[in-house]
Scaffold this motif. Structure first.
Motif, mmCIF file in Angstrom:
data_model
loop_
_atom_site.group_PDB
_atom_site.id
_atom_site.type_symbol
_atom_site.label_atom_id
_atom_site.label_comp_id
_atom_site.label_asym_id
_atom_site.label_seq_id
_atom_site.Cartn_x
_atom_site.Cartn_y
_atom_site.Cartn_z
ATOM 1 N N ASP A 211 1.087 -1.450 0.259
ATOM 2 C CA ASP A 211 0.358 -0.214 -0.326
ATOM 3 C C ASP A 211 0.385 0.762 0.346
ATOM 4 O OD1 ASP A 211 -2.496 0.794 0.323
ATOM 5 O OD2 ASP A 211 -2.256 2.185 2.146
ATOM 6 N N ALA A 212 1.961 1.504 0.706
ATOM 7 C CA ALA A 212 3.359 2.466 0.532
ATOM 8 C C ALA A 212 3.512 2.859 -0.468
ATOM 9 C CB ALA A 212 4.040 2.360 1.679
ATOM 10 N N LEU A 213 3.382 2.198 -1.616
ATOM 11 C CA LEU A 213 4.072 2.458 -3.479
ATOM 12 C C LEU A 213 3.188 2.825 -3.491
ATOM 13 C CD1 LEU A 213 5.520 -1.419 -3.767
ATOM 14 C CD2 LEU A 213 6.665 0.393 -3.514
ATOM 15 N N TYR A 214 1.765 3.073 -3.277
ATOM 16 C CA TYR A 214 0.953 4.445 -4.182
ATOM 17 C C TYR A 214 1.341 5.126 -3.530
ATOM 18 C CZ TYR A 214 -2.066 -0.038 -5.625
ATOM 19 O OH TYR A 214 -1.839 -1.207 -6.261
ATOM 20 N N GLY A 215 1.317 5.977 -5.075
ATOM 21 C CA GLY A 215 1.389 7.849 -4.540
ATOM 22 C C GLY A 215 2.731 8.571 -4.698
ATOM 23 N N VAL A 216 4.004 7.392 -4.980
ATOM 24 C CA VAL A 216 5.372 7.109 -5.170
ATOM 25 C C VAL A 216 5.480 7.662 -6.574
ATOM 26 C CG1 VAL A 216 7.658 6.239 -4.461
ATOM 27 C CG2 VAL A 216 5.751 5.634 -2.998
ATOM 28 N N PRO A 224 6.098 5.075 -17.481
ATOM 29 C CA PRO A 224 5.442 6.298 -18.217
ATOM 30 C C PRO A 224 4.063 5.971 -17.042
ATOM 31 C CG PRO A 224 6.497 4.786 -20.050
ATOM 32 C CD PRO A 224 6.768 4.010 -18.885
ATOM 33 N N GLU A 225 3.952 5.181 -16.824
ATOM 34 C CA GLU A 225 2.327 5.268 -15.110
ATOM 35 C C GLU A 225 2.747 6.008 -14.106
ATOM 36 O OE1 GLU A 225 5.221 2.463 -14.120
ATOM 37 O OE2 GLU A 225 4.691 2.339 -15.981
ATOM 38 N N ILE A 226 3.954 6.602 -13.808
ATOM 39 C CA ILE A 226 4.793 6.857 -12.928
ATOM 40 C C ILE A 226 4.223 7.155 -11.487
ATOM 41 C CG2 ILE A 226 4.644 9.194 -11.620
ATOM 42 C CD1 ILE A 226 4.388 10.952 -14.790
ATOM 43 N N ASP A 227 3.165 6.575 -11.214
ATOM 44 C CA ASP A 227 2.982 5.568 -9.963
ATOM 45 C C ASP A 227 3.777 4.644 -9.490
ATOM 46 O OD1 ASP A 227 1.146 5.334 -7.534
ATOM 47 O OD2 ASP A 227 0.197 6.565 -7.801
ATOM 48 N N THR A 228 3.718 4.298 -8.174
ATOM 49 C CA THR A 228 4.584 2.621 -8.832
ATOM 50 C C THR A 228 3.966 1.697 -7.899
ATOM 51 O OG1 THR A 228 6.816 3.996 -7.386
ATOM 52 C CG2 THR A 228 6.760 2.051 -7.117
ATOM 53 N N GLY A 229 2.890 2.149 -7.676
ATOM 54 C CA GLY A 229 1.662 1.287 -6.949
ATOM 55 C C GLY A 229 1.388 0.407 -8.641
ATOM 56 N N ILE A 230 0.911 1.788 -9.057
ATOM 57 C CA ILE A 230 -0.187 1.150 -10.744
ATOM 58 C C ILE A 230 1.087 0.267 -11.203
ATOM 59 C CG2 ILE A 230 -0.499 2.332 -12.793
ATOM 60 C CD1 ILE A 230 -2.336 2.861 -10.617
ATOM 61 N N HIS A 231 2.266 0.385 -11.051
ATOM 62 C CA HIS A 231 3.644 0.208 -11.846
ATOM 63 C C HIS A 231 3.459 -1.195 -11.162
ATOM 64 C CE1 HIS A 231 7.076 -1.994 -12.959
ATOM 65 N NE2 HIS A 231 7.528 -1.740 -11.605
ATOM 66 N N ILE A 232 3.192 -2.222 -9.576
ATOM 67 C CA ILE A 232 3.081 -3.304 -9.469
ATOM 68 C C ILE A 232 2.436 -3.804 -9.564
ATOM 69 C CG2 ILE A 232 2.714 -4.090 -6.735
ATOM 70 C CD1 ILE A 232 5.352 -3.514 -7.156
ATOM 71 N N GLY A 259 11.462 -1.075 -1.413
ATOM 72 C CA GLY A 259 11.942 -0.723 -1.583
ATOM 73 C C GLY A 259 12.041 1.038 -2.137
ATOM 74 N N LYS A 260 10.872 0.613 -2.837
ATOM 75 C CA LYS A 260 10.902 2.535 -3.318
ATOM 76 C C LYS A 260 9.784 3.260 -2.503
ATOM 77 C CE LYS A 260 11.337 1.335 -8.485
ATOM 78 N NZ LYS A 260 10.464 1.584 -10.086
ATOM 79 N N ALA A 261 9.129 2.561 -1.761
ATOM 80 C CA ALA A 261 8.537 3.438 -0.361
ATOM 81 C C ALA A 261 9.455 4.432 0.751
ATOM 82 C CB ALA A 261 7.251 2.830 0.208
ATOM 83 N N LEU A 262 10.538 3.510 0.271
ATOM 84 C CA LEU A 262 11.661 4.362 1.776
ATOM 85 C C LEU A 262 12.541 5.010 0.633
ATOM 86 C CD1 LEU A 262 11.906 0.389 3.436
ATOM 87 C CD2 LEU A 262 10.743 2.260 4.148
ATOM 88 N N THR A 263 12.337 5.299 -0.076
ATOM 89 C CA THR A 263 12.564 6.652 -0.845
ATOM 90 C C THR A 263 12.825 7.940 0.172
ATOM 91 O OG1 THR A 263 12.910 5.615 -3.008
ATOM 92 C CG2 THR A 263 13.778 7.863 -3.305
ATOM 93 N N PRO A 264 14.121 8.104 0.082
ATOM 94 C CA PRO A 264 14.033 9.904 0.435
ATOM 95 C C PRO A 264 13.252 10.757 -0.315
ATOM 96 C CG PRO A 264 16.270 8.795 1.111
ATOM 97 C CD PRO A 264 15.353 8.120 0.102
ATOM 98 N N VAL A 265 12.524 11.794 -0.191
ATOM 99 C CA VAL A 265 11.368 12.369 -0.645
ATOM 100 C C VAL A 265 12.719 13.232 -1.503
ATOM 101 C CG1 VAL A 265 9.978 14.764 -0.471
ATOM 102 C CG2 VAL A 265 9.438 12.664 1.099
ATOM 103 N N GLU A 266 13.679 14.151 -1.012
ATOM 104 C CA GLU A 266 14.235 14.392 -1.428
ATOM 105 C C GLU A 266 15.085 14.163 -2.886
ATOM 106 O OE1 GLU A 266 16.930 12.878 1.515
ATOM 107 O OE2 GLU A 266 14.979 13.744 1.529
ATOM 108 N N GLU A 267 14.951 12.637 -3.112
ATOM 109 C CA GLU A 267 15.929 12.127 -4.253
ATOM 110 C C GLU A 267 14.543 11.528 -5.221
ATOM 111 O OE1 GLU A 267 17.593 8.485 -2.622
ATOM 112 O OE2 GLU A 267 18.457 9.138 -1.787
ATOM 113 N N LEU A 268 13.257 11.977 -5.140
ATOM 114 C CA LEU A 268 12.421 11.671 -6.157
ATOM 115 C C LEU A 268 12.356 12.247 -7.237
ATOM 116 C CD1 LEU A 268 8.864 11.041 -3.595
ATOM 117 C CD2 LEU A 268 10.578 9.093 -4.382
ATOM 118 N N PRO A 269 11.978 11.486 -8.350
ATOM 119 C CA PRO A 269 12.016 10.435 -8.036
ATOM 120 C C PRO A 269 12.600 9.070 -8.711
ATOM 121 C CG PRO A 269 11.656 11.850 -10.771
ATOM 122 C CD PRO A 269 12.427 12.669 -9.813
ATOM 123 N N LYS A 270 13.365 9.882 -8.644
ATOM 124 C CA LYS A 270 14.507 8.665 -8.415
ATOM 125 C C LYS A 270 14.446 8.078 -7.811
ATOM 126 C CE LYS A 270 18.309 11.567 -11.186
ATOM 127 N NZ LYS A 270 19.493 11.954 -11.511
#
Length: 406
Positions: A211-216, A224-232, A259-270
């Motif tokens: 659930d934490a992956l949605y919106g990341v 191209p789908e951008i949202d990690t939850g949609i990717h999953i 692990g993408k749910a744990l990426t620091p905000v300042e590093e997004l979208p990488k």
């Protein structure tokens, strides 16, 4: 004996799906009468028997009364006075509450056939809220039936939201959650399970790591789908397409990017180092749900190595060898084709990329076969042992990889 075909056999026949096991409900009989007729008892919590000739299940009609928290908190009454309609009323969804008489006529007091025609998953009655497992079952049915056009009835979704908000899902035991999840991962559309649970708020209770992956966000040039939850969701559906019925591959597809749910905000979208960050939540999820070791181990490999497999065609020969060694591929060769499938699902599970060719998966298997063809026994005559033999074997396998790439 009044016996009626019930449940999935009737439902699937009306849906035009392949027939599964036949289950029957028996009205007006006692356990002793079933034993006298030669039936073999198998039910632990309520009276279920096997037919002496066909081996099919026959259960006495029963009612259930809520007596405690969770899906186990029920008192069962299988008195001969229980009617067929009362037995059907305790069932979860109308499409599962249809009985068929021996002559083929349907008994459908709750409109299941109508809901099948309308492609609606609807609860039978207010007792639906008494069993938290039914939230997972609703989502699992959507994973199976979404491709047929089914949707969850609004009033059923409202009840599922109430059940989630009440905390009732906290009473689910890990084994039952995993049992439902594994069946979902063998279905055609696992994404429908995730979306259904997310719509009622249950995904953050059952699978908070997912659930934490949605919106990341992810980088649009790669996703191209951008949202990690949609990717999953896309990856899980692609895994179901590439490896139908394989819940080992499905679980790795579901969890490879935690692990993408744990990426620091300042590093997004990488998502630098998301492969390493994903191991901890993956282990936590696996331990909580008591996921089988085979599923957990492949998932951990996919989490750690999927980017390396994507870059396989660019890797040096020794790097390819070391990737295989980290996967323990020379002792457990069956892992490599499974890892290749998970990585292919990851690459093709992206908006607009479903038909992408993935030569890395084929190459991974080909290079593994070349390296694995070199065995320690082949070097027995060179007078080495211990670490020296191990290093010689490594060099010989790297040479085999190099030769296969020429």
């Amino acid at each position: 004996m009044k016996a009626y075909l019930v449940g999935g056999a009737v439902r699937d026949k009306l849906l035009g799906l392949p027939a599964g096991d036949n289950d029957y409900v028996v009205v007006g009989e006692t356990p002793q009468a079933m034993l006298d007729a030669g039936f073999k008892p198998v039910g632990r919590d309520f009276p279920v028997f096997l037919h002496p000739k066909t081996g099919e299940e026959y259960a006495l009609a029963r009612t259930e009364r809520k007596s405690g928290r969770g899906y186990r908190g029920f008192v069962v009454d299988s008195d001969p006075s229980v009617t067929l309609e009362e037995d059907l009323q305790r069932r979860d969804f109308t499409i599962n509450a249809i009985a068929q008489m021996p002559d083929g006529a349907l008994i459908d007091p709750y409109g299941g056939a109508r809901d099948i025609e309308a492609r609606v998953l609807r609860h039978v009655g207010p007792a639906f809220v008494e069993d938290p497992l039914r939230v997972l079952r609703a989502a699992r049915f959507m994973a199976r039936l979404a491709d047929l056009g089914f949707t969850v009835a609004p009033e059923t979704m409202a009840l599922m939201r109430e059940m989630t908000a009440s905390g009732e899902l906290d009473a689910l035991v890990p084994e039952r959650v995993w049992q439902e999840l594994a069946r979902v991962l063998r279905s055609a559309r696992p994404s429908a399970f995730l979306r259904t649970l997310r719509d009622c708020g249950a995904l953050r209770v059952v699978l908070p790591e997912v659930d934490a992956l949605y919106g990341v966000p992810q980088r649009a040039e790669f996703h191209p789908e951008i949202d990690t939850g949609i990717h999953i969701e896309l990856v899980c559906d692609m895994a179901a397409r590439l490896a139908p019925g394989n819940d080992v591959v499905g679980f790795a597809a579901l969890t490879h990017d935690l692990g993408k749910a744990l990426t620091p905000v300042e590093e997004l979208p990488k998502h630098i180092l998301h492969e390493q960050r994903g191991a901890a939540p993956l282990r936590a999820l696996s331990e909580r749900l008591r996921v089988p070791a085979e599923h957990r181990d492949l998932a951990l490999l996919a989490c750690r190595e999927h980017l390396n497999v994507h870059r396989l065609l660019e890797l040096r020969n020794d790097t390819v060898h070391d990737l295989l060694a980290r996967c323990d591929a020379f002792r457990k060769p069956e892992r490599i084709p499974l890892l290749a499938l998970v990585c292919e699902a990851d690459k093709r599970g992206r908006a607009g990329l479903a038909d992408l060719d993935y030569p890395q998966g084929r190459e991974l298997q080909r290079l593994h076969a070349a390296a694995a063809s070199v065995r320690g026994a082949d070097l027995a005559g060179i007078g080495l042992s211990g670490p020296e033999l191990g290093e010689a074997l490594r060099k010989a396998r790297i040479a085999a990889i190099a030769a296969a790439r020429r």
